[in-house]
Design an enzyme around this catalytic site. Sequence first.
Site, mmCIF file in Angstrom:
data_model
loop_
_atom_site.group_PDB
_atom_site.id
_atom_site.type_symbol
_atom_site.label_atom_id
_atom_site.label_comp_id
_atom_site.label_asym_id
_atom_site.label_seq_id
_atom_site.Cartn_x
_atom_site.Cartn_y
_atom_site.Cartn_z
ATOM 1 N N ASN A 210 21.580 0.796 37.449
ATOM 2 C CA ASN A 210 22.052 2.419 37.235
ATOM 3 C C ASN A 210 22.154 1.826 35.389
ATOM 4 O OD1 ASN A 210 22.601 3.606 39.259
ATOM 5 N ND2 ASN A 210 24.493 2.412 40.019
ATOM 6 N N ASP A 279 23.460 2.335 44.929
ATOM 7 C CA ASP A 279 23.830 2.483 46.262
ATOM 8 C C ASP A 279 22.444 2.118 47.172
ATOM 9 O OD1 ASP A 279 25.910 4.412 45.317
ATOM 10 O OD2 ASP A 279 24.433 5.906 44.670
ATOM 11 N N LYS A 289 4.353 -10.728 41.223
ATOM 12 C CA LYS A 289 4.675 -9.378 40.728
ATOM 13 C C LYS A 289 3.230 -9.120 41.491
ATOM 14 C CE LYS A 289 3.851 -7.913 36.562
ATOM 15 N NZ LYS A 289 3.313 -8.018 34.985
ATOM 16 N N PRO A 305 26.381 -2.390 50.262
ATOM 17 C CA PRO A 305 27.786 -2.112 50.590
ATOM 18 C C PRO A 305 29.031 -1.144 49.880
ATOM 19 C CG PRO A 305 27.753 -4.059 50.688
ATOM 20 C CD PRO A 305 26.184 -3.730 50.312
ATOM 21 N N ASP A 306 29.329 -0.232 50.389
ATOM 22 C CA ASP A 306 30.509 0.460 49.102
ATOM 23 C C ASP A 306 31.561 -1.103 49.085
ATOM 24 O OD1 ASP A 306 32.814 1.434 47.653
ATOM 25 O OD2 ASP A 306 31.167 3.027 48.479
ATOM 26 N N ILE A 307 31.999 -2.463 47.900
ATOM 27 C CA ILE A 307 32.396 -2.516 47.455
ATOM 28 C C ILE A 307 33.704 -2.518 47.871
ATOM 29 C CG2 ILE A 307 33.305 -5.214 46.266
ATOM 30 C CD1 ILE A 307 30.457 -4.841 45.158
ATOM 31 N N PHE A 323 36.410 4.255 40.344
ATOM 32 C CA PHE A 323 35.905 4.892 39.162
ATOM 33 C C PHE A 323 34.893 6.246 39.528
ATOM 34 C CE2 PHE A 323 37.133 3.665 34.067
ATOM 35 C CZ PHE A 323 38.136 3.179 34.792
ATOM 36 N N LYS A 337 36.773 11.464 46.678
ATOM 37 C CA LYS A 337 36.279 9.700 46.252
ATOM 38 C C LYS A 337 38.067 9.386 46.328
ATOM 39 C CE LYS A 337 32.706 8.800 43.832
ATOM 40 N NZ LYS A 337 31.509 8.844 42.689
ATOM 41 N N LYS A 341 37.628 7.403 50.546
ATOM 42 C CA LYS A 341 37.524 5.522 50.547
ATOM 43 C C LYS A 341 39.457 5.137 49.993
ATOM 44 C CE LYS A 341 33.291 4.658 47.389
ATOM 45 N NZ LYS A 341 32.848 3.768 46.196
HETATM 46 O O1 C5P Z 1 29.385 5.042 43.604
HETATM 47 P P1 C5P Z 1 30.768 5.304 43.171
HETATM 48 O O2 C5P Z 1 30.428 7.384 42.492
HETATM 49 O O3 C5P Z 1 30.971 6.091 44.930
HETATM 50 O O4 C5P Z 1 31.766 5.078 42.750
HETATM 51 C C1 C5P Z 1 32.942 5.281 42.534
HETATM 52 C C2 C5P Z 1 34.313 3.896 42.676
HETATM 53 O O5 C5P Z 1 33.609 2.475 44.047
HETATM 54 C C3 C5P Z 1 33.780 2.906 41.421
HETATM 55 O O6 C5P Z 1 34.737 2.528 41.176
HETATM 56 C C4 C5P Z 1 32.257 1.784 41.356
HETATM 57 O O7 C5P Z 1 32.747 0.851 41.083
HETATM 58 C C5 C5P Z 1 32.947 1.649 42.968
HETATM 59 N N1 C5P Z 1 31.825 1.419 44.135
HETATM 60 C C6 C5P Z 1 31.608 -0.034 44.911
HETATM 61 N N2 C5P Z 1 30.894 0.027 45.604
HETATM 62 C C7 C5P Z 1 29.711 0.350 45.662
HETATM 63 C C8 C5P Z 1 29.795 1.806 45.106
HETATM 64 C C9 C5P Z 1 30.519 2.005 44.043
HETATM 65 O O8 C5P Z 1 32.296 -0.795 45.175
HETATM 66 N N3 C5P Z 1 28.153 0.473 46.271
#
Ligand code: C5P
Length: 397
Positions: A210, A279, A289, A305-307, A323, A337, A341
Amino acid sequence: MAELSGRKIVLGVTGGVAAYKAAELVRLLGKAGAEVHVVLTEGGARFVTAVTFQALSGNPVWTDLWDPRMANNMAHIDLSRDADAILIAPATADVMARLAQGRADDLLTTLCLARDCPLLVAPAMNRQMWEHPATRRNAVQLAADGVTLFGPAAGEQACGEVGLGRMLEPEDLCEALIGFFQPKLLAGRRVVMTAGPTFEAIDPVRGITNSSSGKMAYALARACAQAGADVALVSGPVALPVPAGVARISVRSALQMRDAVFAALPGADVFIGVAAVADYRPDTSAEHKIKKSGAALQISLTPNPDILAEVAARADAPFCVGFAAESRNLDEYAEGKRRAKKLPLVVGNLVQDGLGSDDNQVVLYDEAGRHPLERAPKPEVARAIVAHLAGLLPPLS
Ligand code: C5P
């Protein structure tokens, strides 16, 4: 950025070879907006002349207790009267000894005794002088008297020896001074943060990432550290220096970032997810390569995973901050969000307002509603976020 604007600093320069670095320090303090008044001791003047400091500070330089330029002959009182701090850099073993004893045998030590502002001391001396029991005693005494010591650092010395005793570099001293003036809103708190992008390898040279400069996260880590927090910054690949007082843990992929976050989490009071985590990641990463063949290439992707959501879902979750960088409908998406979350606080911004730039305009979303902050340089925005966040934290137990 003028992070010291409105501050009046009396800079004492004593007789150590590091005095040549005090010239650069004056320039940096001036650039940060401070008004600097230099007091040179007799020893300091042997290394660098008053003319240099006068030219760099734009103010008269003082060396003599009996200087007739001071109309009322009260230099020892007038010079520090409305000062925000006296900083002695470099501070020799001798000046530390005299300060510890409360002596007033020259203009600088007299000023220190007659002051009602903080005294900050940046020691600079040979390793053996620093380690000598007398200097140890003096350092302890100064700390007990409320004096703040900046450094010293370890490293190569002018005498050719290596060890503790080097004066902090001018940039570090300037940072330490900026940090000193910040309210300690996060004292006693442990903060874990994520920063930067993640990089999901396709093969040894290619990957999915990203765009994220990491500037906002690093500014926030710095603001948390300056507010007195113990900060662990789990960072994806960015080319930014680690702020003073911040422990950086470098990672590349989202999975590495998650592991590092969970390892750092025990004891954390706050978790701030600023990273732009990819994502998706390729199902597999090729060992070698991938050669160009001209044919179409399919890459199959798995969700990462969404940390932040995982941390926030824990029974023992710290206070979690997210954020949301959006390109439109900021209120709807950021607040959405926050609810999805289950976060007490989300910092939202439109990507066109902040991405990669030095300024940012953000809106904070919490249980009480929407709080827009003024557009400002990222360090200033970071401080405002810290102030808001500190106000939402439960009291320290
Ligand atoms: O990607 P997204 O808009 O959902 O991000 C929202 C928040 O979630 C951000 O604070 C980002 O650091 C966190 N996040 C995360 N792990 C992910 C996607 C997003 O911790 N895989």
